[in-house]
Enzyme design. Structure first.
Site, short mmCIF file in Angstrom:
data_model
loop_
_atom_site.label_atom_id
_atom_site.label_comp_id
_atom_site.label_asym_id
_atom_site.label_seq_id
_atom_site.Cartn_x
_atom_site.Cartn_y
_atom_site.Cartn_z
N LEU A 4 4.23 9.12 -1.79
CA LEU A 4 2.95 8.71 -2.36
C LEU A 4 3.19 8.42 -3.84
O LEU A 4 4.05 9.05 -4.46
CB LEU A 4 1.91 9.83 -2.25
CG LEU A 4 1.42 10.22 -0.86
CD1 LEU A 4 0.48 11.41 -0.95
CD2 LEU A 4 0.73 9.06 -0.18
N ASP A 5 2.41 7.51 -4.40
CA ASP A 5 2.47 7.31 -5.84
C ASP A 5 2.09 8.63 -6.51
O ASP A 5 1.31 9.42 -5.96
CB ASP A 5 1.47 6.22 -6.27
CG ASP A 5 1.82 4.84 -5.73
OD1 ASP A 5 2.96 4.67 -5.26
OD2 ASP A 5 0.95 3.96 -5.77
N ARG A 6 2.62 8.86 -7.68
CA ARG A 6 2.45 10.14 -8.37
C ARG A 6 0.99 10.57 -8.47
O ARG A 6 0.66 11.73 -8.27
CB ARG A 6 3.06 10.04 -9.77
CG ARG A 6 3.00 11.34 -10.55
CD ARG A 6 3.69 11.23 -11.90
NE ARG A 6 5.09 10.92 -11.70
CZ ARG A 6 5.73 9.95 -12.33
NH1 ARG A 6 5.11 9.19 -13.18
NH2 ARG A 6 7.01 9.73 -12.10
N THR A 8 -1.58 9.59 -6.60
CA THR A 8 -2.31 9.54 -5.34
C THR A 8 -2.42 10.94 -4.74
O THR A 8 -1.44 11.67 -4.67
CB THR A 8 -1.61 8.60 -4.34
OG1 THR A 8 -1.51 7.30 -4.93
CG2 THR A 8 -2.37 8.49 -3.04
N ARG A 107 -2.38 -0.54 -4.52
CA ARG A 107 -2.85 -0.77 -5.89
C ARG A 107 -2.63 -2.22 -6.33
O ARG A 107 -3.50 -2.84 -6.94
CB ARG A 107 -2.14 0.19 -6.84
CG ARG A 107 -2.48 1.66 -6.52
CD ARG A 107 -1.51 2.63 -7.12
NE ARG A 107 -1.53 2.58 -8.55
CZ ARG A 107 -0.64 3.19 -9.33
NH1 ARG A 107 0.35 3.89 -8.78
NH2 ARG A 107 -0.72 3.11 -10.63
#
Length: 181
Positions: A4-6, A8, A107
């Site tokens: 996951l993106d940091r 998220t 995003r």
């Protein structure tokens, strides 16, 4: 077994054994119907309902020492499915299913269509992000809501993470129950 993106929030699946990791990676790689990831996102403005299947190639770029991705003909094929759940005051709650798993895919795809994820430091314009911050949105409104996969036993397993603030606050403020999504 995925990332996951940091910023998220939500579900993250971790395999305890190499055999489980291989099986889950195969489901992910094959875009198997047995493995599904669903995200919730609050995006700026009113998301157009006709924009339900985004297919736009993404390319990693670096500018000023910062890495991000952008839609580009030179990019890798990327697909994101989007479903409108609720239209709120100035934003839209969408359910997002990344078919491919590119870096910052959700995003970048939403920002490309001029509906950036609220609170996004990379893809939302500073002035717009500041306006939402004044309304109480102080973080990235992207949440890994659920992951469904086939276990070694053949049973379907679904993991669901509760909706966090500020998404929860926005939904409650608009008189919606965040747990029904």
């Amino acid at each position: 077994m995925h990332r996951l993106d940091r910023e998220t929030s939500g579900c993250l699946l971790v395999a305890r054994r190499p055999s489980a990791l291989r099986r889950l990676h195969k489901q992910l790689r094959d875009r198997d119907k047995d493995l599904q990831k669903r995200h919730l996102a609050l995006v700026a403005g009113k998301w157009p309902r006709y924009l339900a299947d985004i297919q736009a190639p993404l390319e990693r770029v670096e500018r000023g020492g910062e890495r991000f991705v952008q839609v580009s003909e030179r990019g890798k094929p990327s697909q994101t499915k989007v479903r409108v759940l609720e239209v709120l005051n100035g934003c839209t709650l969408i359910e997002v299913e990344p078919v491919t798993g590119r870096t910052h895919q959700i995003r970048a795809h939403t920002a490309y269509h001029r509906h950036a994820v609220l609170g996004d430091l990379k893809y939302q314009h500073d002035d717009e992000r500041e306006q939402w911050k004044q309304r109480g949105v102080g973080g990235l409104c992207l949440h890994s809501r659920s992951i469904e996969f086939e276990a070694a036993t053949g049973h379907q397993v679904t993991i669901v993470a509760p909706v966090p603030d500020p998404i929860k606050q926005m939904l409650c403020g608009a008189k919606f129950d965040p747990e029904i999504y």
